[in-house]
Design a protein around this motif. Sequence first.
Motif, PDB file in Angstrom:
ATOM      1  N   PRO A 112       0.844  -1.190   0.000  1.00  0.00           N
ATOM      2  CA  PRO A 112       0.000   0.000   0.000  1.00  0.00           C
ATOM      3  C   PRO A 112       0.883   1.245   0.000  1.00  0.00           C
ATOM      4  CG  PRO A 112       0.163  -0.834   2.235  1.00  0.00           C
ATOM      5  CD  PRO A 112       1.009  -1.751   1.358  1.00  0.00           C
ATOM      6  N   PHE A 129       0.823   5.626   0.019  1.00  0.00           N
ATOM      7  CA  PHE A 129       0.094   6.884   0.048  1.00  0.00           C
ATOM      8  C   PHE A 129       1.092   8.032   0.239  1.00  0.00           C
ATOM      9  CE2 PHE A 129      -2.386   9.963   2.811  1.00  0.00           C
ATOM     10  CZ  PHE A 129      -3.034  10.570   1.748  1.00  0.00           C
ATOM     11  N   GLU A 153       4.117   8.810  -1.026  1.00  0.00           N
ATOM     12  CA  GLU A 153       5.470   8.359  -0.689  1.00  0.00           C
ATOM     13  C   GLU A 153       6.458   8.747  -1.784  1.00  0.00           C
ATOM     14  OE1 GLU A 153       6.033   7.253   2.206  1.00  0.00           O
ATOM     15  OE2 GLU A 153       4.457   5.910   2.934  1.00  0.00           O
ATOM     16  N   ASP A 201      -2.803   4.538  -2.974  1.00  0.00           N
ATOM     17  CA  ASP A 201      -4.012   4.848  -2.220  1.00  0.00           C
ATOM     18  C   ASP A 201      -4.389   6.329  -2.351  1.00  0.00           C
ATOM     19  OD1 ASP A 201      -6.082   4.872  -0.439  1.00  0.00           O
ATOM     20  OD2 ASP A 201      -4.847   4.621   1.350  1.00  0.00           O
ATOM     21  N   ASN A 248      -8.043   8.694  -1.491  1.00  0.00           N
ATOM     22  CA  ASN A 248      -7.444   7.981  -0.364  1.00  0.00           C
ATOM     23  C   ASN A 248      -8.522   7.203   0.404  1.00  0.00           C
ATOM     24  OD1 ASN A 248      -6.496   8.610   2.879  1.00  0.00           O
ATOM     25  ND2 ASN A 248      -5.167   7.472   1.516  1.00  0.00           N
ATOM     26  N   GLN A 258      -5.208   2.512   4.404  1.00  0.00           N
ATOM     27  CA  GLN A 258      -4.301   1.374   4.251  1.00  0.00           C
ATOM     28  C   GLN A 258      -5.050   0.041   4.181  1.00  0.00           C
ATOM     29  OE1 GLN A 258      -1.159   1.352   7.188  1.00  0.00           O
ATOM     30  NE2 GLN A 258      -0.408  -0.656   6.536  1.00  0.00           N
ATOM     31  N   ASP A 284       5.339  -2.557   3.650  1.00  0.00           N
ATOM     32  CA  ASP A 284       5.122  -1.114   3.597  1.00  0.00           C
ATOM     33  C   ASP A 284       5.913  -0.523   2.437  1.00  0.00           C
ATOM     34  OD1 ASP A 284       3.387  -0.793   5.646  1.00  0.00           O
ATOM     35  OD2 ASP A 284       4.906  -0.272   7.142  1.00  0.00           O
ATOM     36  N   ALA A 285       5.399   0.577   1.880  1.00  0.00           N
ATOM     37  CA  ALA A 285       6.067   1.206   0.740  1.00  0.00           C
ATOM     38  C   ALA A 285       7.268   2.046   1.170  1.00  0.00           C
ATOM     39  CB  ALA A 285       5.072   2.102  -0.002  1.00  0.00           C
ATOM     40  N   ASP A 286       7.365   2.347   2.446  1.00  0.00           N
ATOM     41  CA  ASP A 286       8.399   3.279   2.899  1.00  0.00           C
ATOM     42  C   ASP A 286       9.762   2.631   3.099  1.00  0.00           C
ATOM     43  OD1 ASP A 286       7.963   1.809   5.152  1.00  0.00           O
ATOM     44  OD2 ASP A 286       6.971   3.403   6.271  1.00  0.00           O
ATOM     45  N   ARG A 295       6.973   5.386  20.770  1.00  0.00           N
ATOM     46  CA  ARG A 295       6.088   4.614  19.899  1.00  0.00           C
ATOM     47  C   ARG A 295       6.268   3.126  20.101  1.00  0.00           C
ATOM     48  NH1 ARG A 295       5.394   5.411  13.537  1.00  0.00           N
ATOM     49  NH2 ARG A 295       4.403   3.371  13.686  1.00  0.00           N
ATOM     50  N   ARG A 330      12.565   4.953   8.995  1.00  0.00           N
ATOM     51  CA  ARG A 330      12.017   5.667   7.846  1.00  0.00           C
ATOM     52  C   ARG A 330      13.048   6.715   7.456  1.00  0.00           C
ATOM     53  NH1 ARG A 330       7.391   7.662   5.037  1.00  0.00           N
ATOM     54  NH2 ARG A 330       5.630   6.376   5.581  1.00  0.00           N
ATOM     55  N   SER A 333       5.403   9.397   8.725  1.00  0.00           N
ATOM     56  CA  SER A 333       4.433   8.388   9.117  1.00  0.00           C
ATOM     57  C   SER A 333       3.044   8.972   8.923  1.00  0.00           C
ATOM     58  CB  SER A 333       4.634   8.001  10.581  1.00  0.00           C
ATOM     59  OG  SER A 333       3.555   7.186  10.982  1.00  0.00           O
ATOM     60  N   LYS A 334       2.114   8.133   8.464  1.00  0.00           N
ATOM     61  CA  LYS A 334       0.775   8.622   8.185  1.00  0.00           C
ATOM     62  C   LYS A 334      -0.110   8.602   9.432  1.00  0.00           C
ATOM     63  CE  LYS A 334       2.047   8.923   3.909  1.00  0.00           C
ATOM     64  NZ  LYS A 334       3.470   8.692   4.202  1.00  0.00           N
TER      65      LYS A 334
END
Length: 350
Positions: free
Chosen positions: A12, A14, A16, A45, A73, A76, A96-98, A133, A201, A206-207
């Motif tokens: 996914p 978005f 990026e 997305d 959008n 995810q 993840d795309a990142d 986190r 990252r 981060s979304k």
Amino acid sequence: MRNSPDISVVVPAFNEEELIERSIMRFLDSLSAQRRSFELIVVNDGSRDRTGALLDRLAADEPRLRVIHFARNFGQTAAMMAGFLAARGEAVVALDADGQNEPDEVEKLVDRLDDGFDVVSGWRRDRKDSWLRTRVSRVANWIIGKITGVKLHDYGCTLKAYRAHVVRDARLFGEMHRFIPVFTTMHGARIDEMVVRHHPRTAGQSKYGYGRVMRVALDMALVRMLQRYSTKPLHFFGKITQYAWLGTLACFGFAGLQAIYSADPWKAFWGKAPLVGVILFVLGFIAIMSGLVAELVMRAGYEPVGGQYWEVARATNFDANAEATQPRTASIERLVPSAPLRERSPTSIS
Ligand code: UDP
Ligand code: MG
């Protein structure tokens, strides 16, 4: 000649643009060096930056890269589900795309599927996100494990491998991608967990922020209810009625005692307690009524599949086409395998 790949890797993405090219090149390199044939499905997305254009450019000379562009959008969860439904491989792996997940780990997770598991969940034991986190997520994972009974160290890790049918059968809305393992166990999946490498990252953002904590808590309540009550919602609502009406009894009992020991019994009886008791009684009544409505909705939901909410894994000494043993008919998509939504008519489902 086979035209479907062994594995489908679903990504996914978005907004990026800073790192999508680097990530995709890295995924292609890594996957090409692994034993199994693959396709890489990226779901854009509804990015509002150059992500979509960059993906199309990469896909122009790489047929194994397939891109789905959402009209806006959708989140995810929707992006992952769209990828899962488009997947042609026997095994599906999400990334993840990142570039935070390590694509070299894909082979190891899929090997583990071959040992007889339906889901192999990545565990970022050495996680490269902020201290806070990482701690918050550790506590959240522990609580989710306690409440759902599906104990995993890392629900939030996108890198997981699935047997294709278990994710296609999952019905995910909202932000339920975090609970995919729980949904798959509702269909009888066997789950294992493996430690995977993780990277920080390097660009983009981060979304999600800490606002997700409350949303995860709400989703957890819903997941628990679905796990336990999705085919008997009246029992869920009835439990609320039970406690409310016990409260009513307690209130009137209390008021009765007050009246007995009071000089002016009537005045004592009509104090605050009976009022609370009546409110609780009405609440309990509303809960039961909601439960009855929920039962009707649930029954209507299963009507297209003839009320069949169970799923048959296999049957012995039955004709392969025997009606009663068709695998997983609880899912409407199984009955109408590849018809897009607008071509579906009520008659095609019966
Ligand atoms: N993502 C998406 N749609 C969204 C939000 C996120 O497709 O609405 C993608 C995002 O591009 C990334 C993955 O989901 O590939 C995970 O998002 P992110 O890295 O922001 O989450 P984190 O790793 O910080 O939990
Ligand atoms: Mg990330």
